[in-house]
Design an enzyme around this catalytic site. Sequence first.
Site, mmCIF file in Angstrom:
data_model
loop_
_atom_site.group_PDB
_atom_site.id
_atom_site.type_symbol
_atom_site.label_atom_id
_atom_site.label_comp_id
_atom_site.label_asym_id
_atom_site.label_seq_id
_atom_site.Cartn_x
_atom_site.Cartn_y
_atom_site.Cartn_z
ATOM 1 N N SER A 78 0.821 -1.201 0.000
ATOM 2 C CA SER A 78 0.000 0.000 0.000
ATOM 3 C C SER A 78 0.858 1.254 0.000
ATOM 4 O O SER A 78 1.963 1.281 0.569
ATOM 5 C CB SER A 78 -0.894 0.010 1.242
ATOM 6 O OG SER A 78 -1.490 1.272 1.449
ATOM 7 N N TYR A 117 -2.758 -0.070 9.933
ATOM 8 C CA TYR A 117 -2.847 -0.655 8.594
ATOM 9 C C TYR A 117 -1.527 -0.481 7.852
ATOM 10 O O TYR A 117 -0.983 -1.435 7.289
ATOM 11 C CB TYR A 117 -3.993 -0.008 7.818
ATOM 12 C CG TYR A 117 -4.020 -0.391 6.357
ATOM 13 C CD1 TYR A 117 -4.384 -1.677 5.978
ATOM 14 C CD2 TYR A 117 -3.675 0.525 5.362
ATOM 15 C CE1 TYR A 117 -4.401 -2.048 4.639
ATOM 16 C CE2 TYR A 117 -3.694 0.165 4.027
ATOM 17 C CZ TYR A 117 -4.053 -1.117 3.671
ATOM 18 O OH TYR A 117 -4.065 -1.479 2.352
#
Length: 337
Positions: free
Chosen positions: A132, A159
């Site tokens: 990501s 995350y």
Amino acid sequence: MNQGITPILVTGAAGFIGMHTAERLLDRGETVIGVDVFNDYYDPALKEARAARLQAREGFHMVRADIADHEQMKALVADSGAERIVHLAAQAGVRYSIENPFAYERSNLAGHLSMLEAARHNGVKHLVYASSSSVYGDRPLEGAGFREDDPTVDPVSLYAATKRSCELLSQSYAKLYGFPQSGLRFFTVYGPWGRPDMAYFSFTRKIARGEPIEVYGEGKMARDFTYIDDIVDGIVGVLDNPPQQGAHEVYNIGDSQPVGLMEMISTLEDALGAKAAKIMRPMQPGDVTATYADVSKLNALTGYQPKVPLKDGLEQFVKWWRGYDNGDTPSQSPHDT
């Protein structure tokens, strides 16, 4: 399933990126085994609809399983004979990671380790996995885009920390066990069949229903919005170009054209033919100010070049959404034709 073709295993196949990736692979004649746990992070009906779309295709088989079950994943890879894995399953969402951290520990950390173990025990020739843009932390939007060799030591969300941890796990496994791996740092993916928790999706529903939208960061944030077809171009290009034996490479996949949040909202309003009532909110914990992908490394490997501008991509999304929201989703999403 197609006989005589070594299957490709795609985890998270009932997810947004997973479904589109599996479709592209099927389109070119591959056999695909999908894996998904069908959790309820967002409406499982959308995941079921994506899965039904795939299951209607020759050459596709869906397995309902938790990737964190390492024994089941090892057996699945062994039994299937898969030599390539596209590992896209993960617990997504920055804000949700603050509310439910252990979901990320299981899906992202234990799940990634499970796939690494399955790959190394079964002679997998290439593992491509989802990372990501959040690994870059909160950086100002200035100068050139984020590069793969930029520092990634200051995550601002759990995350982000789990996705960077996955990269480090893969780096260690590549060195220890020698199988090639490629990590893909996705930049704000959008399009038909997308995730309802993403801003463009939730804004669409609210604007269409005359409800106000909450604009975080007081509208000053910017994102490198990347259309799903361009993302899949990058995924398949990387899958077809594994690194050397024992190597681990990381690639940005983005549009390289960051767009301000207010501009995105204006473009979405045009696509919907309606104006949004806006409630301005401060930045939320875990959010970053901007994302901006330098994709020169991916371009050098695959010729990757994003093709779909935000205006066209949002129009395609709205066209799909109107059908889905009315319970009349066509068998082919608008961008397929």
